[in-house]
Design an enzyme around this catalytic site. Structure first.
Site, PDB file in Angstrom:
ATOM      1  N   GLU A  52      -5.946  10.404   9.116  1.00 43.20           N
ATOM      2  CA  GLU A  52      -4.259  10.127   9.625  1.00 43.20           C
ATOM      3  C   GLU A  52      -4.263  11.214  10.935  1.00 43.20           C
ATOM      4  O   GLU A  52      -3.439  10.846  11.770  1.00 43.20           O
ATOM      5  CB  GLU A  52      -3.592  10.432   8.525  1.00 43.20           C
ATOM      6  CG  GLU A  52      -3.513   9.126   7.393  1.00 43.20           C
ATOM      7  CD  GLU A  52      -2.680   9.164   6.450  1.00 43.20           C
ATOM      8  OE1 GLU A  52      -1.733   9.922   6.522  1.00 43.20           O
ATOM      9  OE2 GLU A  52      -2.539   8.150   6.011  1.00 43.20           O
ATOM     10  N   ASP A  82       0.730  -0.954  -0.115  1.00 37.03           N
ATOM     11  CA  ASP A  82       0.045  -0.089   0.227  1.00 37.03           C
ATOM     12  C   ASP A  82       0.829   1.300   0.032  1.00 37.03           C
ATOM     13  O   ASP A  82       2.140   1.011   0.343  1.00 37.03           O
ATOM     14  CB  ASP A  82      -0.915   0.095   1.276  1.00 37.03           C
ATOM     15  CG  ASP A  82      -1.854   1.183   1.345  1.00 37.03           C
ATOM     16  OD1 ASP A  82      -2.232   1.672   0.172  1.00 37.03           O
ATOM     17  OD2 ASP A  82      -1.930   1.659   2.513  1.00 37.03           O
ATOM     18  N   SER A  83       0.461   2.287  -0.463  1.00 35.01           N
ATOM     19  CA  SER A  83       1.096   3.507  -0.323  1.00 35.01           C
ATOM     20  C   SER A  83       1.398   3.852   1.067  1.00 35.01           C
ATOM     21  O   SER A  83       2.385   4.550   1.265  1.00 35.01           O
ATOM     22  CB  SER A  83       0.249   4.617  -0.787  1.00 35.01           C
ATOM     23  OG  SER A  83      -0.720   4.939  -0.227  1.00 35.01           O
ATOM     24  N   CYS A 110     -11.371   3.721  -0.621  1.00 30.96           N
ATOM     25  CA  CYS A 110     -10.202   4.140  -0.110  1.00 30.96           C
ATOM     26  C   CYS A 110     -10.026   3.459   1.314  1.00 30.96           C
ATOM     27  O   CYS A 110     -10.787   3.353   1.832  1.00 30.96           O
ATOM     28  CB  CYS A 110     -10.022   5.798   0.095  1.00 30.96           C
ATOM     29  SG  CYS A 110      -8.441   6.015   0.942  1.00 30.96           S
ATOM     30  N   HIS A 137      -8.463   4.166   4.055  1.00 28.09           N
ATOM     31  CA  HIS A 137      -8.939   5.041   4.871  1.00 28.09           C
ATOM     32  C   HIS A 137     -10.424   5.140   5.198  1.00 28.09           C
ATOM     33  O   HIS A 137     -10.711   5.646   6.524  1.00 28.09           O
ATOM     34  CB  HIS A 137      -8.313   6.207   5.141  1.00 28.09           C
ATOM     35  CG  HIS A 137      -6.790   6.296   4.936  1.00 28.09           C
ATOM     36  ND1 HIS A 137      -6.166   5.748   4.096  1.00 28.09           N
ATOM     37  CD2 HIS A 137      -5.966   6.992   5.838  1.00 28.09           C
ATOM     38  CE1 HIS A 137      -4.799   5.799   4.432  1.00 28.09           C
ATOM     39  NE2 HIS A 137      -4.761   6.616   5.366  1.00 28.09           N
ATOM     40  N   CYS A 148      -4.413  -1.015  -2.176  1.00 26.42           N
ATOM     41  CA  CYS A 148      -4.425   0.387  -2.225  1.00 26.42           C
ATOM     42  C   CYS A 148      -5.408   0.844  -3.636  1.00 26.42           C
ATOM     43  O   CYS A 148      -5.300   0.231  -4.434  1.00 26.42           O
ATOM     44  CB  CYS A 148      -3.163   1.250  -2.471  1.00 26.42           C
ATOM     45  SG  CYS A 148      -3.389   2.565  -2.936  1.00 26.42           S
TER      46      CYS A 148
END
Lengths: 263, 263
Positions: free
Chosen positions: B150, B8-9, B182, B184, B71
């Site tokens: 984040e 993942d990034s 996504c 997140h 991702c």
């Protein structure tokens, strides 16, 4: 005559270019924005140093006579390292901003806002204490400010709410001067003034950086005498995105941004 | 037996690791988070492909038997390219999410939310249309959601205000199902439900990805038979930051995250 080199993690460094063009209109400028690896503010010191060395090498390939580090995170984490590594004069944004803040404060209480990397480094605090140990510094990271600016959220209530949250320690410390320790933050001046009051001194390093650059070029007798300088812009990714955002920072449109495949 | 590779990034791909560990507890996992170059969502397709090829090569050095691209940005921009470049099975998050959404919708109106890169690629739309051309797709980018998560802003009023703004087109389109495109976004489920109503179907690809991985390993007869698998975590920067955030995504603490100097 050689150009001035400017680099930043992305687009924010254009605020410095704007002041350089205003003060030194005869100079050519080569700008590099590392948009493939932006943002730097959340990354480690070691990684920021590595990226900065690579960016400096890229500018040196364009034969620059001075490198201007138009990024607070790099200036606070990596400047000593790159100053030691290269022979060309290298100017960061920390000392000019700190000097201006120490000069501006009346009550010796200065606030600093920046990315996590900048605040963690305590670079502004160290610089201010060197200049005047009496000055009390209150520093806070404002990590959501950069995404807000990049999304064009500059005056919304949401931004005001977040700003109130972040700036509470500065309000409590009764600072009369605040260093905008990130190139994106001058775009949030209105919101910051709403929180800290109209009379707060907001220090934007860009102007002071341009003055310092002029002094060095003058001292070394390498000022350009041509009549009208030219700016060139390079990025490591997404030239369209850069062009779209650039106007917000530079105050005028930017065209012909070139993508470089590796730095 | 070889491990499963996941990249993942950054840290978001741990939501996929969580589901893999739940469904395939005997498998070893090697995770790579490209925290030196995070985020990918604002970067160009070409750059995302370059980074993804490098990340896959890193996992192959660890002898992985399958690569899971955890991702959405990479899955939507770079999957065909990396599938063509390597012989190991490669699983992305788009098809599993699209399949689940088409299965779940009752009124044939599906919403997709993701980063700018994911939405611009139209990958979910193409996949859904392939499965059922009758389904109407409404897709919007929500670029501030990743920084909110984040920073740990998950339930604040500010997040709700921004969510109302972003999700307005989905509300107007009367979607009954939304793909959280996504890694997140599952952390903002509460806020999204406040905006779109308790009855909205929120599709989190992670579970479907784990099911697909199990099917491939089973078909190829390379399922692990050991009793308890082991997960290893590598990042390209900031292992401390990764460890700090990891718990939020994985549901349990992560230790011994190793930094690799280059991928």
């Amino acid at each position: 005559m050689s150009p001035i080199g400017v680099f930043d993690s992305g687009v924010g460094g254009l605020t410095v270019v704007k002041e350089l063009v205003r003060l030194l209109p005869a100079e050519d400028i080569v700008y590099f924005g590392d948009t493939a690896r932006v943002p730097y503010g959340i990354k480690s010191k070691e990684t920021v140093i590595r990226f900065s060395v690579e960016n400096t090498l890229f500018l040196l390939k364009h034969n620059v006579k001075l490198v201007c580090v138009a990024c607070n995170t790099v200036s606070s984490c990596a400047l000593p390292k790159i100053k030691n590594s290269f022979r060309v004069p290298i100017v960061g944004v920390i000392s000019p901003g700190a000097r201006e803040a120490v000069y501006a404060t009346k009550n010796n209480r200065v606030g600093v806002i920046g990315t996590k990397g900048t605040i963690k480094s305590k670079a502004y605090e160290h610089e201010i204490k060197k200049l005047d140990p009496k000055v009390k510094v209150t520093a806070v990271a404002c990590p959501l400010f950069v995404p807000f600016v990049e999304e064009g959220w500059l005056n919304q209530d949401v931004v005001l709410t977040v700003a109130k949250h972040y700036l509470k320690p500065l309000k409590e410390a009764k600072v009369d001067t605040v260093i905008l320790g990130c190139t994106h933050y001058p775009l949030l001046k209105n919101v910051i003034k709403k929180v800290l009051g109209e009379n707060i001194n907001l220090i934007d390093s860009a102007k002071q950086v341009a003055i310092e650059v002029k002094k060095i070029l003058s001292d070394e007798e390498i000022l350009n005498s041509r009549r009208c300088g030219r700016s060139q812009f390079f990025v490591s990714d997404n030239p369209e995105w850069f062009e779209e955002l650039a106007g917000r920072f530079l105050g005028k449109p930017v065209k012909n941004v070139r993508k470089v495949s590796s730095v």
